[in-house]
Structures are given as structure tokens and as C-alpha cells.
Design a protein around this motif. Structure first.
Motif, PDB file in Angstrom:
ATOM      1  N   GLY A 162       0.883  -1.207   0.072  1.00 53.00           N
ATOM      2  CA  GLY A 162       0.035  -0.158   0.077  1.00 53.00           C
ATOM      3  C   GLY A 162       0.896   1.350   0.030  1.00 53.00           C
ATOM      4  O   GLY A 162       1.941   1.278  -0.079  1.00 53.00           O
ATOM      5  N   ASN A 255      -7.012  13.280   6.206  1.00 47.30           N
ATOM      6  CA  ASN A 255      -7.100  12.382   5.261  1.00 47.30           C
ATOM      7  C   ASN A 255      -8.718  12.033   4.834  1.00 47.30           C
ATOM      8  O   ASN A 255      -8.699  11.033   4.229  1.00 47.30           O
ATOM      9  CB  ASN A 255      -6.724  11.005   6.160  1.00 47.30           C
ATOM     10  CG  ASN A 255      -5.120  10.775   6.427  1.00 47.30           C
ATOM     11  OD1 ASN A 255      -4.239  10.936   5.715  1.00 47.30           O
ATOM     12  ND2 ASN A 255      -4.734  10.717   7.631  1.00 47.30           N
ATOM     13  N   HIS A 258      -8.801   9.885   1.599  1.00 50.80           N
ATOM     14  CA  HIS A 258      -7.713   9.387   1.481  1.00 50.80           C
ATOM     15  C   HIS A 258      -7.569   7.625   1.532  1.00 50.80           C
ATOM     16  O   HIS A 258      -7.100   6.970   1.071  1.00 50.80           O
ATOM     17  CB  HIS A 258      -6.665   9.877   2.247  1.00 50.80           C
ATOM     18  CG  HIS A 258      -5.796  11.052   1.760  1.00 50.80           C
ATOM     19  ND1 HIS A 258      -6.762  12.311   1.828  1.00 50.80           N
ATOM     20  CD2 HIS A 258      -4.619  11.488   1.320  1.00 50.80           C
ATOM     21  CE1 HIS A 258      -6.046  13.373   1.231  1.00 50.80           C
ATOM     22  NE2 HIS A 258      -4.938  12.612   1.109  1.00 50.80           N
ATOM     23  N   THR A 259      -8.918   7.317   2.408  1.00 50.92           N
ATOM     24  CA  THR A 259      -8.824   5.673   2.701  1.00 50.92           C
ATOM     25  C   THR A 259      -9.319   5.161   1.355  1.00 50.92           C
ATOM     26  O   THR A 259      -8.978   4.173   0.834  1.00 50.92           O
ATOM     27  CB  THR A 259      -9.817   5.634   3.861  1.00 50.92           C
ATOM     28  OG1 THR A 259      -9.191   6.233   5.114  1.00 50.92           O
ATOM     29  CG2 THR A 259      -9.853   3.974   4.111  1.00 50.92           C
ATOM     30  N   HIS A 262      -6.566   5.967  -1.504  1.00 53.38           N
ATOM     31  CA  HIS A 262      -5.208   5.246  -1.758  1.00 53.38           C
ATOM     32  C   HIS A 262      -5.472   3.825  -2.078  1.00 53.38           C
ATOM     33  O   HIS A 262      -4.673   3.291  -2.756  1.00 53.38           O
ATOM     34  CB  HIS A 262      -4.470   5.429  -0.260  1.00 53.38           C
ATOM     35  CG  HIS A 262      -3.954   6.404   0.164  1.00 53.38           C
ATOM     36  ND1 HIS A 262      -3.453   6.728   1.739  1.00 53.38           N
ATOM     37  CD2 HIS A 262      -3.426   7.363  -0.436  1.00 53.38           C
ATOM     38  CE1 HIS A 262      -2.763   7.824   1.657  1.00 53.38           C
ATOM     39  NE2 HIS A 262      -2.891   8.380   0.418  1.00 53.38           N
ATOM     40  N   ALA A 263      -6.463   3.285  -1.554  1.00 55.20           N
ATOM     41  CA  ALA A 263      -6.872   2.074  -2.205  1.00 55.20           C
ATOM     42  C   ALA A 263      -7.092   1.952  -3.839  1.00 55.20           C
ATOM     43  O   ALA A 263      -6.540   1.126  -4.416  1.00 55.20           O
ATOM     44  CB  ALA A 263      -8.430   1.366  -1.450  1.00 55.20           C
ATOM     45  N   ILE A 335      -8.007  -1.346   1.505  1.00 57.90           N
ATOM     46  CA  ILE A 335      -8.506  -0.424   2.514  1.00 57.90           C
ATOM     47  C   ILE A 335      -7.998  -0.936   3.788  1.00 57.90           C
ATOM     48  O   ILE A 335      -7.648  -0.257   4.563  1.00 57.90           O
ATOM     49  CB  ILE A 335      -9.967  -0.351   2.381  1.00 57.90           C
ATOM     50  CG1 ILE A 335     -10.342   0.422   1.429  1.00 57.90           C
ATOM     51  CG2 ILE A 335     -10.610   0.090   3.864  1.00 57.90           C
ATOM     52  CD1 ILE A 335     -11.960   0.279   1.118  1.00 57.90           C
ATOM     53  N   ASP A 338      -4.850   0.555   5.261  1.00 56.53           N
ATOM     54  CA  ASP A 338      -4.637   1.990   5.415  1.00 56.53           C
ATOM     55  C   ASP A 338      -3.683   2.170   6.787  1.00 56.53           C
ATOM     56  O   ASP A 338      -4.366   1.284   7.532  1.00 56.53           O
ATOM     57  CB  ASP A 338      -6.088   2.409   5.510  1.00 56.53           C
ATOM     58  CG  ASP A 338      -5.995   3.960   5.713  1.00 56.53           C
ATOM     59  OD1 ASP A 338      -5.811   4.799   4.494  1.00 56.53           O
ATOM     60  OD2 ASP A 338      -6.231   4.507   6.499  1.00 56.53           O
ATOM     61  N   LYS A 339      -3.435   3.290   6.840  1.00 61.49           N
ATOM     62  CA  LYS A 339      -2.486   3.701   8.092  1.00 61.49           C
ATOM     63  C   LYS A 339      -3.386   3.718   9.338  1.00 61.49           C
ATOM     64  O   LYS A 339      -3.214   3.905  10.400  1.00 61.49           O
ATOM     65  CB  LYS A 339      -1.594   4.748   7.752  1.00 61.49           C
ATOM     66  CG  LYS A 339      -0.658   4.727   6.889  1.00 61.49           C
ATOM     67  CD  LYS A 339       0.284   5.836   6.780  1.00 61.49           C
ATOM     68  CE  LYS A 339      -0.386   7.129   6.481  1.00 61.49           C
ATOM     69  NZ  LYS A 339      -0.922   7.030   5.042  1.00 61.49           N
TER      70      LYS A 339
END
Length: 377
Positions: A162, A255, A258-259, A262-263, A335, A338-339
Motif C-alpha cells: 500500500g 485524510n 484518502h482511505t 489510497h486503495a 483499504i 490503510d494507516k
């Protein structure tokens, strides 16, 4: 606080990121790259400067920066990497570290990140790791980097698992946002950065989002509206960073989008198929649609977000991404990397309305899966 010597300019805006002894300035205005040597020399006289940049930025701006550093009595070495998200990897990170060591960049020297968000993230992480930490300066050359990634000290690279999963918090000592360089930015790149500008209105500043709805064409055209949009965005980011430097609290609000985004970026292979800001635009539209589906915000607010993003030319749906993407199971796995995931529990930034975003912890994966199925349909 480390402050560069004042260079008299009526056309710049200066903000401060308040972190005690590690506070630093964000300087915003035109033609700042021509002064970068004097500003760095006032902070670190006599330092060697390792410039990290990419091939596209080097062609346009490296000579200006090198001349400015030389005029200020500073020695520099340039490390040029390939442009694009593909350079945020272990191999390029190792290359940059090796070149910085070869250039004899020591603890009292510094790294200069000259480029967009990829260069800032990569260079900052290299500076954090080099000799257990050397200073670095951000000279962001994209709108996205000027309003978001250059401020706040989040640095890192991508993994096959990721985006931004390997990195460090390492604050710069100066951010120099030269608004003139944005005139050379391709329109798609500028639009991508604009998604992060809109984000600040959607998080907690409904008045700013309404201003953008009226003024976005002026922001794209340049001039005072562009500088105002950048300064407003940077001020918002600086305030959040000062309250929550290590993202243990409300900094996670940054964020928004962003979730999901980013995926989608990972699913598109971190490629030119989907730029970061484009992924964030889709992610923000999805966050509002998901919020509406959960009864948290009105469908009208969700529609308003999408209407504005589409007006500026940004994508808002998965179907807008060219090429194949992972299926719903694949996106759910991404997902899950995710951080913000904590012990397997999904965390999203959702919204109760425009400018009313909040951190939603332990979001039901079944609800997310059903939403993605509907989005893909």
C-alpha cells in the motif's frame, strides 16, 4: 525558532508552523526559487546542499536553484530521479541515500526537496534516515505539494502492500512555495492539486468551500486568488500540525478522501492512470456519498461535493478511472492496509455536512463492502 533573514517582499505571505524549537516558516509567493540560496544560507550558513529532484522539474528549475545556492556561497549536488509515483519505492530510496552519502552530506548539511509530493516524501524520508537525521528544506513545485504534502513532516515511500506504509515524521526547517512555478504545471497536475485545496473546505471550513465554488476559475488563472487559496490551505494544515504533530488525534481529519483514494491508487498500480489528487477527489466524493448512505449527511451535500469537483475537471467515481481495477474484495484488502486501521478496525473520515467532517472509528466492513458494490455497479 529558526527564521531566515527577512528579504523585503511585499508580494509574499509568511506563515509559521508552531512546534516550539522546531517551528518553521512557510513562505508563499512568486519567484522564490531565485532567492532560495539566500534563505537557506541564513538558516544554515556554509551547509552543503543535496538537491533531490525529478527529471521534469530539473529541466525547468534546477539551474535556477543551483545558481541561487552558488550565489549564496553554498555548495550543492543534484540527484535526479524518474518522475512519478513509481519513484517512491525502496530501490529509489536506496539510490538517493547512496548519492547523498557520496556527496558527503553530513549532519550539519541539508537535503533540498525540489519537486512535487513524490519528491518531498522521498527526500524527507531520506533526510530522516541519513546519518540518523539531517535537516531538509521543502521547495514544492506542484499545487498539491504546496498546499499539503510539503507541510507537516510526513515523509515516506510506498510498499507493495500500500501507499506511504514506510516512512517517518521529519519536519522541514523551511517550506518555500514559489507560486510562479505553477504556471508551468500541466492542467491535469494542477487539477490534481486542487482536490487537496477543496479538502480544507470540506473538513471544517464551509465558507472556504463556498468561496472556492465562486472563485475556482480565478484560482486556476493565477494571481491573488491562487495565493489566497494556497495560504488558506497552508494555514489550515499548519494549525492542525501544531495541535497534533504525530497524527494521534484530529490530524487524521486531513485524510478525508484518502482511505478510499489510497486503495484506488494502489489498485491502479500507482500509475499515471490515476494521480494522487484524482484519487483523493474520488475518495472525498465517496466519503460524502457513504456518509449520506449511512444517514450522516444529506444527499444534497454529497451531490454538491461531486458537482464542484466535476466542474473543475476532477473524477468523482470509480467508473472514471481507465483500465481494470481490483474487484470489491481486492479493494477491501487494500483499504485494510490503510494507516488508520487499528487492530483490524476500519477508520474513515466521514461527514455530517460541508465543513463538518469527523473521525469515524470501527466502521462496519459489511457497510463499506455493500457501498463499494453499489459504486462499482
Amino acid at each position: 525558532m529558526n527564521k531566515p533573514a527577512d528579504i523585503a517582499r511585499a508580494d509574499i505571505t509568511r506563515l509559521s508552523v508552531g512546534l516550539g524549537s522546531r517551528s518553521y516558516d512557510i513562505v508563499i509567493g512568486p519567484h522564490l526559487l531565485e532567492e532560495i540560496g539566500a534563505r537557506i544560507a541564513s538558516l544554515r550558513p556554509g551547509a552543503r546542499v543535496g538537491i533531490v529532484t525529478d527529471a521534469h522539474v530539473a529541466e525547468r528549475h534546477l539551474a535556477t536553484v543551483e545558481a541561487s545556492l552558488k550565489a549564496a556561497g553554498l555548495t550543492s549536488s543534484a540527484i535526479v530521479v524518474a518522475p512519478g509515483e513509481g519513484s517512491k519505492n525502496f530501490a529509489t530510496f536506496e539510490h538517493v541515500i547512496d548519492e547523498l552519502l557520496g556527496a558527503r552530506i553530513e549532519r550539519r548539511d541539508l537535503v533540498l526537496a525540489l519537486g512535487g509530493g513524490v519528491i518531498g516524501d522521498l527526500s524527507g524520508f531520506a533526510a530522516a534516515a541519513l546519518r540518523r537525521g539531517v535537516d531538509f528544506v521543502q521547495a514544492p513545485t506542484s499545487l498539491l505539494a504546496q498546499v499539503d504534502s510539503s507541510v507537516g513532516g510526513k515523509t515516506g515511500i510506498n510498499s507493495r502492500h500500500g501507499k506511504n506504509l514506510v516512512g517517518a515524521f521529519h519536519q522541514p526547517i523551511l517550506v518555500l512555495a514559489d507560486t510562479s512555478v505553477l504556471d508551468t504545471l500541466p492542467l491535469r497536475e494542477f487539477r490534481s492539486g486542487y482536490a487537496e485545496v477543496a479538502k480544507y473546505g470540506l473538513i471544517d471550513n464551509a465558507a472556504f468551500f463556498a468561496w472556492l465554488e465562486r472563485k475556482w476559475k480565478d484560482v486556476f488563472a493565477g494571481g491573488p486568488a491562487r495565493i489566497e487559496a494556497i495560504a488558506t490551505s497552508c494555514a489550515a494544515k499548519a494549525a492542525v500540525v501544531a495541535r497534533d504533530e504525530l497524527e494521534t488525534g484530529d490530524r487524521a481529519l486531513l485524510n478525508l478522501g484518502h482511505t478510499f483514494g489510497h486503495a484506488l491508487e494502489a489498485g491502479a498500480g500507482f500509475s499515471q492512470r490515476l494521480l494522487h489528487g484524482e484519487a483523493v477527489a474520488i475518495g472525498m466524493a465517496q466519503a460524502f456519498r457513504f456518509s449520506a448512505a449511512q444517514g450522516l449527511c444529506s444527499p444534497d451535500d454529497a451531490a454538491r461535493v461531486s458537482v464542484h469537483l466535476r466542474a473543475v475537471g476532477l473524477p468523482t467515481r470509480i467508473a472514471d478511472i481507465p483500465g481494470e481495477l481490483p474487484d470489491t474484495d481486492g479493494l477491501m484488502r487494500l483499504i485494510g492496509q490503510d494507516k488508520k486501521v487499528s487492530r483490524g478496525a476500519l477508520t474513515f473520515i466521514l461527514a455530517r455536512g460541508i465543513g463538518q467532517s469527523f473521525i469515524a472509528r470501527d466502521v462496519d466492513p459489511a457497510a463499506v463492502r455493500a457501498f463499494l458494490d453499489a459504486e462499482r455497479a
